[in-house]
Design an enzyme around this catalytic site. Sequence first.
Site, PDB file in Angstrom:
ATOM      1  CG  ASN A   1      45.198  53.239  45.567  1.00 47.38           C
ATOM      2  OD1 ASN A   1      45.844  53.894  44.759  1.00 47.38           O
ATOM      3  ND2 ASN A   1      43.907  52.996  45.409  1.00 47.38           N
TER       4      ASN A   1
ATOM      5  N   GLY B   1      49.812  54.753  38.578  1.00 42.22           N
ATOM      6  CA  GLY B   1      48.961  55.141  39.698  1.00 42.22           C
ATOM      7  C   GLY B   1      47.473  55.250  39.421  1.00 42.22           C
TER       8      GLY B   1
ATOM      9  CG  ASP C   1      43.411  37.860  27.520  1.00 35.59           C
ATOM     10  OD1 ASP C   1      43.436  38.831  26.746  1.00 35.59           O
ATOM     11  OD2 ASP C   1      44.420  37.212  27.844  1.00 35.59           O
TER      12      ASP C   1
ATOM     13  CD  GLU D   1      42.692  38.933  22.734  1.00 35.48           C
ATOM     14  OE1 GLU D   1      43.471  39.814  22.347  1.00 35.48           O
ATOM     15  OE2 GLU D   1      42.909  38.220  23.741  1.00 35.48           O
TER      16      GLU D   1
END
Length: 648
Positions: free
Chosen positions: A167, A188, A361, A390
């Site tokens: 993938n 990857g 976030d 955060e």
Amino acid sequence: MNCLNINKWCFALLVVSFFVLNTSCKQNSEASVLEADVVSSIEIKNEIERVEPMHWWVGFKNTELQLLVKHPNISAATPKISYKGVSIKKVNKADSPNYLFIDLDISKETKAGQFNIVFKFKDGNELTQTYQLKTRETPAADFVGFDSSDAVYLITPDRFVNGDTSNDIDETLNEKTINREDNYARHGGDIKGITQRLDYISDMGFTAIWPCPLLTNDMANSSYHGYAMTDFYQIDPRFGTLDDYRELADKSRARGIKLIMDQVANHCGSAHWWMKDLPFKDWLNYQENFENGGKLKTSNHRRTSNQDIYASKIDKEEMANGWFVSAMPDLNQRNPFMAKYIIQNSIWWVETVGLGGIRQDTYPYPDKAFMSEWAGSIMTEYPNFSIVGEEWSTNPLLIGYWQDGANNRDGYDSNLKSPMDFAMQSSIVKALNEEETWDEGLVKMYEGLANDFYYASPKDLMVFPDNHDMSRIFTQLKGDIPNTKIALSYILTMPRIPQIYYGTEILMNDFQKPGDHGLIRTDFPGGWQNDAVNAFTGKGLSNEQKDMQLYLKKLLNFRKDSEAIHNGETLHFAPFKGTYVLFRTLNDEVVVHIINKNNTPITLDLTRYAEVGLKGKTLKNIITNETFVWGDRIILKEKGSLVYTTKL
């Protein structure tokens, strides 16, 4: 009435009762079969371009569900549903003719199953979309979030382990290359890689993992980063599939590891699928500038405007409404359809995967009234859940403002359990980097912890030595190994939820270019076939790296079983002659943390700590397993930290 007549009457009554009962049972049985046939025998159709959420569940406290429907000219259609317990309350048209927002009510009695939504047009044409309501796999009370008993391992997925090379490249997406020589390209790493290394994570002593976002980022560059989502309901194919993500959650859970999902409510990526056809004229903040090709307004990043009683309107607006960066459009949570979309998306992921927490976030950047609603909606459905937000501020006043239960003068409550403790992180680094005035340096750490009086729940704050957005702690501490050990041991013994970034255990650093994000997120050695160094096996690691890995492993595994650290009382003594001592106590367990910044041997007077009541008791060093009896003094031979326990 004689006995014969009585018997005849009883027999007749019995026959009639049997007939009625049999008929009733047969009718109920036929009704059940009929209902089942309605569910199971319907023709499955997917004639609509997009419906989100793609499926839902029965049994939520909130019975409302809003479907986003996207299809050419769908606003001209009238939707119909024929399913027991499901009713259409309202159909909302958008500014774009290619959207409908359908408000459903799913009654408490609704059964799980499939049904068709039929969209009828005035010209007689019809489109049909099959929708599914599922049975919830896990009771709401069993969604238990992270807390002070946990230690969180933060991972940048693209840079950890490449578990599935098939993938690595997806030709349907923008970024189509793998280049490990480029710190800003994809390398990857993927979900299967994390799953394959769960034993390592567990053996190290971590009880929770937080991968950076795994949703599709179909951006032209730096898509490995994860925070510019282009589809909020899809796992990025280069990370794997939804099944891979569920497998990660299941196998983590089997090892006692919680999975925390990194989510973003503030913005999306500029290549998000809806950017070519926005539903409403106010779907984004500063949308008019974007659509008319005008200059984009980015945030002024003045987070204090959320609390500042003197803040100007323009500062507040630019902070909350400005785009985070030009590639990340700012979502307008004041649009009620956007608000519901984000809330439902979060709940969908919690339920689909069985999450053990959410990390949100840029918490102060969205509309703050919405953030309270968002967190409150999740916690209402999952009362034992956890959310960490955060707030990148070194001011405890700003951090504490966002915690649930804060006594804010403006009456604001964010419903957020766990803000991130950037203030403590900064205090630790500043303290340990001060060489000449060591007492003053340690005072920064001491006073940093003393600020806990302000927080609604100090032990629910998340503390960390570093993360994916800042220099590695080994870099921040100028390559000083004893100071790095002090920072880690302090973080792991104070009343907090600790988070450790992958690679900290082997002294990963960004000395080459401090602060460079690509370098901070370096590949974990051993995560790729034929890596010369393998941190999972120890191959090629230096003695210093192996020592740090073992040091952190012993600390984490001790912490895992220490109730005194999880829930104990905290007592610390003001720094004295370059030393700082912290105690955590619960029942007969006492954990002692001694920090020593002296480069030459020093005798520490233990009578100063008499109120702890340790005299005559035997304590064990959790790193060396050496024991000593607490008396009047102890000789500290070298700079560093010592962690002792009364549990032998």
